[in-house]
Scaffold this motif. Sequence first.
Motif, PDB file in Angstrom:
ATOM      1  N   SER A  71       0.875  -0.997   0.062  1.00 10.73           N
ATOM      2  CA  SER A  71       0.280   0.061  -0.075  1.00 10.73           C
ATOM      3  C   SER A  71       0.909   1.350  -0.095  1.00 10.73           C
ATOM      4  O   SER A  71       0.433   2.425   0.344  1.00 10.73           O
ATOM      5  CB  SER A  71      -0.830   0.036   1.325  1.00 10.73           C
ATOM      6  N   LEU A  72       2.074   1.260  -0.279  1.00 11.37           N
ATOM      7  CA  LEU A  72       3.075   2.409  -0.417  1.00 11.37           C
ATOM      8  C   LEU A  72       3.475   2.672  -1.924  1.00 11.37           C
ATOM      9  O   LEU A  72       3.865   1.861  -2.686  1.00 11.37           O
ATOM     10  CB  LEU A  72       4.265   2.166   0.293  1.00 11.37           C
ATOM     11  N   ARG A  73       3.673   3.672  -2.322  1.00 12.50           N
ATOM     12  CA  ARG A  73       4.108   4.279  -3.322  1.00 12.50           C
ATOM     13  C   ARG A  73       5.158   5.578  -3.217  1.00 12.50           C
ATOM     14  O   ARG A  73       4.980   6.057  -1.986  1.00 12.50           O
ATOM     15  CB  ARG A  73       3.219   4.673  -4.361  1.00 12.50           C
ATOM     16  N   HIS A  74       6.023   5.830  -3.946  1.00 14.06           N
ATOM     17  CA  HIS A  74       6.821   6.882  -3.522  1.00 14.06           C
ATOM     18  C   HIS A  74       7.703   6.687  -2.452  1.00 14.06           C
ATOM     19  O   HIS A  74       8.062   7.391  -1.567  1.00 14.06           O
ATOM     20  CB  HIS A  74       6.515   8.415  -3.350  1.00 14.06           C
ATOM     21  N   THR A  75       8.180   5.408  -2.475  1.00 17.01           N
ATOM     22  CA  THR A  75       8.828   4.740  -1.281  1.00 17.01           C
ATOM     23  C   THR A  75      10.355   4.987  -1.021  1.00 17.01           C
ATOM     24  O   THR A  75      11.101   5.116  -2.025  1.00 17.01           O
ATOM     25  CB  THR A  75       8.668   3.438  -1.393  1.00 17.01           C
TER      26      THR A  75
END
Length: 169
Positions: A71-75
């Motif tokens: 559920s993460l982006r731009h990690t």
Amino acid sequence: LGDFNDGKDAQNASHCALTPELSNAFGGSAEPCKVPKKDAPIDHVYGTNLTGSYSDSSDYRLVAGPYDLSSLRHTELRFARWLRSEPGFDIARVQVRLGATGAWNTVWEGFGRDSSWVPVRLDVASLVDNEADVYVRFQLTSDVGTVDAGFYVDDLSFCGEETPGIGGK
């Protein structure tokens, strides 16, 4: 995700494992909680050798994970580092991989002359965004000759923009 104080993540699951094929791994054993070197502001830490310098011709590795980043982006991968190694010859690496048997991708490598804890932020978005089975490896390889204090890590976390309901690439 962890400051290595208890060897557990937020779900009370173990989040670190030393590579079993190496006897010369970070910390020298599979025990996740170690007493830091003098003056360290952190009460537990992983390191190449907490009682002295690392060894000649060694390959130290710490593997942490798996982490569910579905559920993460731009990690970003974030951690605290204290690195002292022979410039140009004894090289530290930070790597990530997907799955327990995937290929390791190097996201940073170099040497260090740190005199205190250094906060590190690495963009790993292209490799781990929305992935559910992510591992991190900290590694220090040394040649013959000069040795130093080594590679110490703590306060590991992944930070990014939450995207509920999205999973897999």
